[in-house]
Design an enzyme around this catalytic site. Structure first.
Site, mmCIF file in Angstrom:
data_model
loop_
_atom_site.group_PDB
_atom_site.id
_atom_site.type_symbol
_atom_site.label_atom_id
_atom_site.label_comp_id
_atom_site.label_asym_id
_atom_site.label_seq_id
_atom_site.Cartn_x
_atom_site.Cartn_y
_atom_site.Cartn_z
ATOM 1 N N ARG A 54 -24.403 -19.230 -4.670
ATOM 2 C CA ARG A 54 -23.172 -19.645 -3.018
ATOM 3 C C ARG A 54 -21.526 -18.621 -3.657
ATOM 4 N NH1 ARG A 54 -19.981 -22.843 -0.906
ATOM 5 N NH2 ARG A 54 -19.605 -23.237 1.455
ATOM 6 N N LYS B 247 -13.502 -20.891 -6.902
ATOM 7 C CA LYS B 247 -13.094 -22.853 -7.030
ATOM 8 C C LYS B 247 -12.138 -22.326 -8.185
ATOM 9 C CE LYS B 247 -16.962 -24.167 -5.151
ATOM 10 N NZ LYS B 247 -18.003 -25.155 -5.223
HETATM 11 C C1 7PJ Z 1 -20.254 -25.519 -2.002
HETATM 12 C C2 7PJ Z 1 -20.893 -25.978 -1.112
HETATM 13 C C3 7PJ Z 1 -21.287 -26.086 -3.483
HETATM 14 C C4 7PJ Z 1 -23.539 -26.055 -2.193
HETATM 15 C C5 7PJ Z 1 -18.542 -25.658 -0.648
HETATM 16 C C6 7PJ Z 1 -15.895 -23.931 -1.760
HETATM 17 C C7 7PJ Z 1 -15.580 -25.302 -1.112
HETATM 18 N N1 7PJ Z 1 -22.549 -26.066 -1.263
HETATM 19 N N2 7PJ Z 1 -20.158 -26.242 -0.235
HETATM 20 N N3 7PJ Z 1 -22.874 -26.295 -3.368
HETATM 21 N N4 7PJ Z 1 -19.117 -25.985 -1.973
HETATM 22 N N5 7PJ Z 1 -24.396 -26.771 -1.847
HETATM 23 O O1 7PJ Z 1 -16.502 -23.303 -0.541
HETATM 24 O O2 7PJ Z 1 -15.359 -23.873 -2.671
HETATM 25 O O3 7PJ Z 1 -20.454 -25.471 -4.357
HETATM 26 S S1 7PJ Z 1 -17.440 -26.193 0.148
#
Ligand code: 7PJ
Length: 261
Positions: A237, A203
């Site tokens: 994640r 990020k």
């Molecule tokens: C997240 C997400 C996060 C959850 C994305 C990226 C942007 N879902 N979807 N948490 N980020 N739960 O992958 O940088 O931080 S999309």
């Protein structure tokens, strides 16, 4: 949790996995590298992203979810749309990951009518504009209060507390200072009793700290994942599953904890 973006415009691997066969290979590789859950997203929620139509999102996400679920791989579907949630659940998804925390009309009911897990994420504003001027009084308290209120809304709709995961939503309407405050305060969020998911992989905040472009943020992402797990995150994640699993194995060995401990 390994990330598969089936979008032509995702910020970090934009378009690379937009081919269905490539996405499937990538997901299977992440599962064999040690991901317990594969998160499939068909709508980019990166800052500035435009929404997409339902049919397009269904076509991107559902066949992949179905194939992976049939392989016995636990699938999470990243969506805000109740129609996609219902189709994902029918396809065998284990979790619905919603950056809108099931606030869209019909989303709570779509999830309550099944046994899926739900990941409730905090976002300030909407993806198109959320990074313009994020502002809070007390970011930690506001995010926690929002998430706990959404957990209560889930419970009132018939979703058992054991199905709920909370996520502070790093980068979703947050500055670097906000993200760091939330990461430091992760133990307070974890103390509410729900598993906490942390998504920091590649990020922008990691780029701000290191000065690295999105393709060069693996070391930063590993440090962030360890920092999150050390503060009580139950799920991270990530894009780079193999490297993250290795980093976590070493950390867990030092802590003398089992992988799921
Ligand atoms: C997240 C997400 C996060 C959850 C994305 C990226 C942007 N879902 N979807 N948490 N980020 N739960 O992958 O940088 O931080 S999309």
């Amino acid at each position: 949790m390994g990330i598969v973006n089936v979008t032509p415009d995702s910020f970090s691997d934009g378009g690379r996995f937009f081919d269905a066969a490539l996405a499937l290979d990538h997901a299977r590789r992440m599962a064999s590298d040690g991901a317990d859950l594969i998160d499939i997203g068909g709508e980019s929620t990166r800052p500035g992203a435009a929404p997409i139509v339902l049919e397009e999102e269904l076509a991107r996400v559902i066949p992949l979810a179905e194939t992976l679920a049939r392989d016995g791989i636990a699938v999470s579907v990243d969506t805000r749309k109740p129609e996609v949630m219902r189709a994902a659940i029918a396809a065998g998804a284990a979790m619905i990951n919603d950056v809108c925390a099931l606030t869209v009309e019909g989303a709570l009911d779509a999830c309550a009518a099944s046994e899926v897990g739900v990941c409730l994420m905090h976002m300030c504003g909407e993806p198109r504009t959320m990074q313009q001027a994020p502002s809070y009084g007390d970011v930690v308290a506001e995010v926690r209060d929002f998430l706990l209120a959404r957990a209560q809304a889930c419970i009132a709709a018939g979703i058992a507390p054991s199905r709920i995961v909370l996520d502070p939503g790093f980068g979703f309407g947050k500055t670097l200072a906000h993200n760091l405050a939330l990461l430091r305060a992760l133990p307070d969020l974890a103390a509410a009793g729900y598993p906490v998911l942390a998504g920091l992989s590649r990020k922008a905040s990691l780029g701000q700290i290191t000065g690295r472009g999105v393709g060069e943020r693996l070391p930063a992402s590993l440090a962030a994942a360890l920092a999150a797990v050390a503060r009580g995150a139950a799920i991270v994640r990530v894009h780079d599953v193999r490297a993250t699993v290795d980093a976590l194995k070493v950390w867990l060995a030092v802590e003398a904890r089992s992988p799921m401990g």
